[in-house]
Design a protein around this motif. Structure first.
Motif, PDB file in Angstrom:
ATOM      1  N   ILE A 143       0.842  -1.205   0.000  1.00  0.00           N
ATOM      2  CA  ILE A 143       0.000   0.000   0.000  1.00  0.00           C
ATOM      3  C   ILE A 143       0.872   1.248   0.000  1.00  0.00           C
ATOM      4  CG2 ILE A 143      -1.653   1.328   1.364  1.00  0.00           C
ATOM      5  CD1 ILE A 143      -2.831  -1.386   2.263  1.00  0.00           C
ATOM      6  N   GLY A 144       1.883   1.277   0.848  1.00  0.00           N
ATOM      7  CA  GLY A 144       2.771   2.433   0.911  1.00  0.00           C
ATOM      8  C   GLY A 144       3.488   2.678  -0.399  1.00  0.00           C
ATOM      9  N   GLY A 145       3.980   1.616  -1.005  1.00  0.00           N
ATOM     10  CA  GLY A 145       4.680   1.757  -2.290  1.00  0.00           C
ATOM     11  C   GLY A 145       3.765   2.273  -3.387  1.00  0.00           C
ATOM     12  N   LEU A 146       2.557   1.738  -3.451  1.00  0.00           N
ATOM     13  CA  LEU A 146       1.618   2.203  -4.479  1.00  0.00           C
ATOM     14  C   LEU A 146       1.224   3.664  -4.270  1.00  0.00           C
ATOM     15  CD1 LEU A 146      -0.729  -0.888  -4.946  1.00  0.00           C
ATOM     16  CD2 LEU A 146       0.884   0.060  -6.590  1.00  0.00           C
ATOM     17  N   PHE A 147       0.972   4.056  -3.021  1.00  0.00           N
ATOM     18  CA  PHE A 147       0.616   5.445  -2.760  1.00  0.00           C
ATOM     19  C   PHE A 147       1.770   6.389  -3.101  1.00  0.00           C
ATOM     20  CE2 PHE A 147      -3.238   4.244  -0.466  1.00  0.00           C
ATOM     21  CZ  PHE A 147      -4.068   5.298  -0.790  1.00  0.00           C
ATOM     22  N   VAL A 148       3.001   5.978  -2.823  1.00  0.00           N
ATOM     23  CA  VAL A 148       4.142   6.834  -3.168  1.00  0.00           C
ATOM     24  C   VAL A 148       4.265   6.970  -4.680  1.00  0.00           C
ATOM     25  CG1 VAL A 148       6.665   6.969  -3.132  1.00  0.00           C
ATOM     26  CG2 VAL A 148       5.421   6.500  -1.026  1.00  0.00           C
ATOM     27  N   VAL A 149       4.163   5.860  -5.394  1.00  0.00           N
ATOM     28  CA  VAL A 149       4.288   5.907  -6.861  1.00  0.00           C
ATOM     29  C   VAL A 149       3.182   6.767  -7.470  1.00  0.00           C
ATOM     30  CG1 VAL A 149       4.131   4.525  -8.975  1.00  0.00           C
ATOM     31  CG2 VAL A 149       5.532   3.738  -7.076  1.00  0.00           C
ATOM     32  N   TYR A 150       1.931   6.493  -7.089  1.00  0.00           N
ATOM     33  CA  TYR A 150       0.824   7.275  -7.638  1.00  0.00           C
ATOM     34  C   TYR A 150       0.873   8.725  -7.156  1.00  0.00           C
ATOM     35  CZ  TYR A 150      -1.263   2.961  -9.352  1.00  0.00           C
ATOM     36  OH  TYR A 150      -1.497   1.790 -10.001  1.00  0.00           O
TER      37      TYR A 150
ATOM     38  N   THR B  24       1.330  14.302  -8.301  1.00  0.00           N
ATOM     39  CA  THR B  24       1.992  15.561  -7.956  1.00  0.00           C
ATOM     40  C   THR B  24       2.630  16.196  -9.186  1.00  0.00           C
ATOM     41  OG1 THR B  24       2.420  14.784  -5.716  1.00  0.00           O
ATOM     42  CG2 THR B  24       3.731  16.639  -6.482  1.00  0.00           C
ATOM     43  N   ILE B  25       3.270  15.410 -10.007  1.00  0.00           N
ATOM     44  CA  ILE B  25       3.863  15.934 -11.247  1.00  0.00           C
ATOM     45  C   ILE B  25       2.758  16.478 -12.155  1.00  0.00           C
ATOM     46  CG2 ILE B  25       5.071  15.282 -13.375  1.00  0.00           C
ATOM     47  CD1 ILE B  25       6.763  13.374 -11.619  1.00  0.00           C
ATOM     48  N   ALA B  26       1.635  15.752 -12.226  1.00  0.00           N
ATOM     49  CA  ALA B  26       0.508  16.248 -13.028  1.00  0.00           C
ATOM     50  C   ALA B  26       0.001  17.574 -12.471  1.00  0.00           C
ATOM     51  CB  ALA B  26      -0.618  15.222 -13.054  1.00  0.00           C
ATOM     52  N   GLY B  27      -0.010  17.712 -11.145  1.00  0.00           N
ATOM     53  CA  GLY B  27      -0.462  18.954 -10.523  1.00  0.00           C
ATOM     54  C   GLY B  27       0.489  20.109 -10.774  1.00  0.00           C
ATOM     55  N   ILE B  28       1.770  19.814 -10.778  1.00  0.00           N
ATOM     56  CA  ILE B  28       2.766  20.860 -11.035  1.00  0.00           C
ATOM     57  C   ILE B  28       2.678  21.348 -12.473  1.00  0.00           C
ATOM     58  CG2 ILE B  28       5.259  21.300 -11.208  1.00  0.00           C
ATOM     59  CD1 ILE B  28       5.594  19.417  -8.779  1.00  0.00           C
ATOM     60  N   THR B  29       2.386  20.439 -13.383  1.00  0.00           N
ATOM     61  CA  THR B  29       2.358  20.800 -14.810  1.00  0.00           C
ATOM     62  C   THR B  29       0.975  21.219 -15.306  1.00  0.00           C
ATOM     63  OG1 THR B  29       2.035  18.484 -15.439  1.00  0.00           O
ATOM     64  CG2 THR B  29       4.308  19.279 -15.301  1.00  0.00           C
ATOM     65  N   ASP B  30      -0.036  21.220 -14.414  1.00  0.00           N
ATOM     66  CA  ASP B  30      -1.382  21.629 -14.826  1.00  0.00           C
ATOM     67  C   ASP B  30      -1.378  23.085 -15.297  1.00  0.00           C
ATOM     68  OD1 ASP B  30      -2.881  19.371 -14.549  1.00  0.00           O
ATOM     69  OD2 ASP B  30      -3.637  19.846 -12.546  1.00  0.00           O
TER      70      ASP B  30
ATOM     71  N   ASN C 103      -5.729  23.720  -7.150  1.00  0.00           N
ATOM     72  CA  ASN C 103      -4.901  22.767  -7.901  1.00  0.00           C
ATOM     73  C   ASN C 103      -5.067  21.394  -7.241  1.00  0.00           C
ATOM     74  OD1 ASN C 103      -3.016  21.395  -9.375  1.00  0.00           O
ATOM     75  ND2 ASN C 103      -1.456  22.994  -9.230  1.00  0.00           N
ATOM     76  N   ILE C 104      -6.168  20.740  -7.579  1.00  0.00           N
ATOM     77  CA  ILE C 104      -6.568  19.502  -6.911  1.00  0.00           C
ATOM     78  C   ILE C 104      -5.558  18.374  -7.136  1.00  0.00           C
ATOM     79  CG2 ILE C 104      -8.037  18.629  -8.769  1.00  0.00           C
ATOM     80  CD1 ILE C 104      -8.885  18.537  -5.054  1.00  0.00           C
ATOM     81  N   ASN C 105      -4.948  18.319  -8.299  1.00  0.00           N
ATOM     82  CA  ASN C 105      -3.947  17.281  -8.558  1.00  0.00           C
ATOM     83  C   ASN C 105      -2.734  17.453  -7.648  1.00  0.00           C
ATOM     84  OD1 ASN C 105      -5.368  15.886 -10.525  1.00  0.00           O
ATOM     85  ND2 ASN C 105      -4.495  17.081 -12.207  1.00  0.00           N
ATOM     86  N   LEU C 106      -2.301  18.672  -7.467  1.00  0.00           N
ATOM     87  CA  LEU C 106      -1.144  18.922  -6.613  1.00  0.00           C
ATOM     88  C   LEU C 106      -1.450  18.532  -5.171  1.00  0.00           C
ATOM     89  CD1 LEU C 106       1.713  20.052  -6.306  1.00  0.00           C
ATOM     90  CD2 LEU C 106       0.681  22.280  -5.881  1.00  0.00           C
ATOM     91  N   TRP C 107      -2.575  18.981  -4.634  1.00  0.00           N
ATOM     92  CA  TRP C 107      -2.916  18.675  -3.249  1.00  0.00           C
ATOM     93  C   TRP C 107      -3.204  17.189  -3.036  1.00  0.00           C
ATOM     94  CZ3 TRP C 107      -1.282  21.779   0.154  1.00  0.00           C
ATOM     95  CH2 TRP C 107      -1.192  23.140  -0.117  1.00  0.00           C
ATOM     96  N   THR C 108      -3.847  16.556  -3.992  1.00  0.00           N
ATOM     97  CA  THR C 108      -4.109  15.116  -3.870  1.00  0.00           C
ATOM     98  C   THR C 108      -2.805  14.333  -3.948  1.00  0.00           C
ATOM     99  OG1 THR C 108      -6.270  15.415  -4.882  1.00  0.00           O
ATOM    100  CG2 THR C 108      -5.404  13.178  -4.845  1.00  0.00           C
TER     101      THR C 108
END
Length: 103
Positions: free
Chosen positions: A36-43, A48-54, A66-71
């Motif tokens: 679970i921890g590994g999957l949450f870190v990867v996703y 986060t990258i999607a949120g930065i580039t939105d 910026n919902i992608n960044l915060w999520t």
């Protein structure tokens, strides 16, 4: 002393010990906190990258947040929490059953 198959008591005990060690290793490898921890870190990294580039249009679509960044940041925090939890409180090895107990 050997049994009917030619195994000594020492050989049997050594095999049981090896199987217990393999079982404990498998329990640590497949601990759900690691998965679970590994999957949450990867996703979390991906989101986060999607949120930065939105672009501004995506942010405006979410009412200025910026919902992608915060999520993504929340997912990273949760994933790191699971991995730290795993490190601080590792899975206990399975307790071998007592031999010669009441049946």
């Amino acid at each position: 002393m050997t049994d009917q198959h030619g195994y000594s008591e020492h050989d049997v005990q050594r095999e049981v010990t090896e199987l217990q060690q393999k079982s404990a290793t498998a329990a640590r490898i497949f601990d759900l906190r690691r998965i679970i921890g590994g999957l949450f870190v990867v996703y979390g990294v991906i989101v986060t990258i999607a949120g930065i580039t939105d672009g501004q249009a995506a942010i405006d679509k979410a009412q200025g947040v910026n919902i992608n960044l915060w999520t993504g940041i929340a997912m990273l925090i949760l994933g790191v929490f699971f991995l730290v939890w795993l490190k601080l409180r590792p899975a206990a090895p399975p307790v071998p059953p007592e031999e010669g107990g009441a049946e």
